[in-house]
Scaffold this motif. Structure first.
Motif, PDB file in Angstrom:
ATOM      1  N   MET A 103       1.160  -0.781  -0.170  1.00 32.88           N
ATOM      2  CA  MET A 103      -0.107  -0.272  -0.039  1.00 32.88           C
ATOM      3  C   MET A 103       1.156   0.827  -0.122  1.00 32.88           C
ATOM      4  O   MET A 103       1.690   1.166   0.738  1.00 32.88           O
ATOM      5  N   PRO A 104       0.110   2.308  -0.161  1.00 38.76           N
ATOM      6  CA  PRO A 104       1.367   3.764  -0.819  1.00 38.76           C
ATOM      7  C   PRO A 104       1.206   4.078   0.572  1.00 38.76           C
ATOM      8  O   PRO A 104       0.525   3.936   1.651  1.00 38.76           O
ATOM      9  N   LYS A 105       2.214   4.670   0.705  1.00 35.03           N
ATOM     10  CA  LYS A 105       1.646   5.706   2.388  1.00 35.03           C
ATOM     11  C   LYS A 105       2.097   7.386   2.329  1.00 35.03           C
ATOM     12  O   LYS A 105       2.387   7.754   1.017  1.00 35.03           O
ATOM     13  N   ASP A 106       0.383   7.153   3.448  1.00 32.58           N
ATOM     14  CA  ASP A 106       0.349   9.377   3.263  1.00 32.58           C
ATOM     15  C   ASP A 106       1.953  10.024   3.326  1.00 32.58           C
ATOM     16  O   ASP A 106       2.396   9.557   3.999  1.00 32.58           O
ATOM     17  N   SER A 107       1.649  11.385   3.711  1.00 28.77           N
ATOM     18  CA  SER A 107       2.847  12.108   4.239  1.00 28.77           C
ATOM     19  C   SER A 107       2.828  11.658   5.665  1.00 28.77           C
ATOM     20  O   SER A 107       4.390  12.309   5.969  1.00 28.77           O
ATOM     21  N   ASN A 108       2.120  11.029   6.639  1.00 30.86           N
ATOM     22  CA  ASN A 108       3.054  11.037   7.881  1.00 30.86           C
ATOM     23  C   ASN A 108       3.293   9.864   8.058  1.00 30.86           C
ATOM     24  O   ASN A 108       3.420   9.229   8.812  1.00 30.86           O
ATOM     25  N   GLY A 109       3.338   8.841   6.881  1.00 30.71           N
ATOM     26  CA  GLY A 109       4.655   8.031   6.675  1.00 30.71           C
ATOM     27  C   GLY A 109       3.139   6.486   7.137  1.00 30.71           C
ATOM     28  O   GLY A 109       3.192   4.898   6.966  1.00 30.71           O
ATOM     29  N   LYS A 110       2.058   6.781   7.661  1.00 33.41           N
ATOM     30  CA  LYS A 110       0.733   5.305   7.524  1.00 33.41           C
ATOM     31  C   LYS A 110       0.307   4.731   6.155  1.00 33.41           C
ATOM     32  O   LYS A 110       0.489   6.061   4.805  1.00 33.41           O
ATOM     33  N   ARG A 111      -0.155   3.570   6.259  1.00 29.85           N
ATOM     34  CA  ARG A 111      -0.486   3.268   4.833  1.00 29.85           C
ATOM     35  C   ARG A 111      -1.905   3.731   4.382  1.00 29.85           C
ATOM     36  O   ARG A 111      -2.274   4.137   5.024  1.00 29.85           O
ATOM     37  N   ARG A 112      -2.640   3.616   3.088  1.00 28.19           N
ATOM     38  CA  ARG A 112      -3.261   3.973   2.935  1.00 28.19           C
ATOM     39  C   ARG A 112      -4.289   3.277   1.464  1.00 28.19           C
ATOM     40  O   ARG A 112      -3.007   2.455   1.265  1.00 28.19           O
ATOM     41  N   GLU A 113      -4.983   3.293   1.114  1.00 27.56           N
ATOM     42  CA  GLU A 113      -5.185   2.499   0.197  1.00 27.56           C
ATOM     43  C   GLU A 113      -5.054   3.375  -1.275  1.00 27.56           C
ATOM     44  O   GLU A 113      -4.766   4.401  -1.137  1.00 27.56           O
ATOM     45  N   THR A 114      -5.396   2.431  -2.618  1.00 31.56           N
ATOM     46  CA  THR A 114      -4.321   3.623  -3.290  1.00 31.56           C
ATOM     47  C   THR A 114      -6.375   3.724  -3.856  1.00 31.56           C
ATOM     48  O   THR A 114      -6.978   3.461  -4.429  1.00 31.56           O
ATOM     49  N   THR A 115      -5.726   4.958  -4.981  1.00 33.66           N
ATOM     50  CA  THR A 115      -6.541   5.576  -5.504  1.00 33.66           C
ATOM     51  C   THR A 115      -6.962   5.423  -6.718  1.00 33.66           C
ATOM     52  O   THR A 115      -5.980   4.058  -7.298  1.00 33.66           O
ATOM     53  N   ASP A 116      -8.373   5.191  -7.421  1.00 30.35           N
ATOM     54  CA  ASP A 116      -8.292   5.080  -8.260  1.00 30.35           C
ATOM     55  C   ASP A 116      -7.570   5.847  -9.802  1.00 30.35           C
ATOM     56  O   ASP A 116      -7.424   4.549 -11.112  1.00 30.35           O
TER      57      ASP A 116
END
Length: 148
Positions: free
Chosen positions: A1-14
């Motif tokens: 999973m990609p990571k957001d600016s805080n380094g947390k995992r997030r879902e992939t976008t469309d």
């Protein structure tokens, strides 16, 4: 999973999923796709596998308990509360015809920015407050009389 600016995992976008498929169609390897998009190699393989199996890029709905108060019920609660702003929580629950506890309705009202609804009718009536006040006065008088 990609990571957001805080380094947390997030879902992939469309957009990311479409880009992964475009690069795969061009013949890029999973590692090259990972390097160009920032999507992990395992997620790249999952996206491609899901597309091959289903022909869709849409996310599969996750399992879980269905919500008791859906969007339609939320609109009904909003309408009831707007029509009668002084209604207690018990009255709102009864008028909504929802088969749920008043606490569930209170949580829903909190989401709608309605706060401080009374749970029980008559708990803090004027009569009850007067009794408490008089009882407190009597205690103070007893303390004065006994010199405590």
């Amino acid at each position: 999973m990609p990571k957001d600016s805080n380094g947390k995992r997030r879902e992939t976008t469309d957009v990311e999923r479409v880009e992964v498929l475009k690069l795969y169609a061009e013949g890029c390897t999973y590692r090259k796709i990972q390097a160009q998009t920032g999507v992990s190699k395992s997620d790249v393989s999952k996206i491609i596998k899901r597309y091959k199996e289903t022909g869709s890029l849409n996310k599969v709905p996750r399992p879980g308990r269905p919500r008791i108060i859906d969007e339609r019920a939320m609109r009904r609660l909003d309408r009831i509360t707007n029509n009668n702003p002084y209604a207690t929580l018990a009255e709102i629950t009864a008028d909504s015809r929802l088969n749920c506890a008043p606490k569930t309705v209170a949580r829903a009202l909190h989401v709608l920015d309605y706060h401080l609804r009374v749970y029980n009718v008559g708990l803090w009536t004027m009569d009850y407050s007067a009794k408490e006040y008089n009882r407190g006065k009597n205690v103070v008088e007893d303390i004065r009389n006994y010199g405590l």
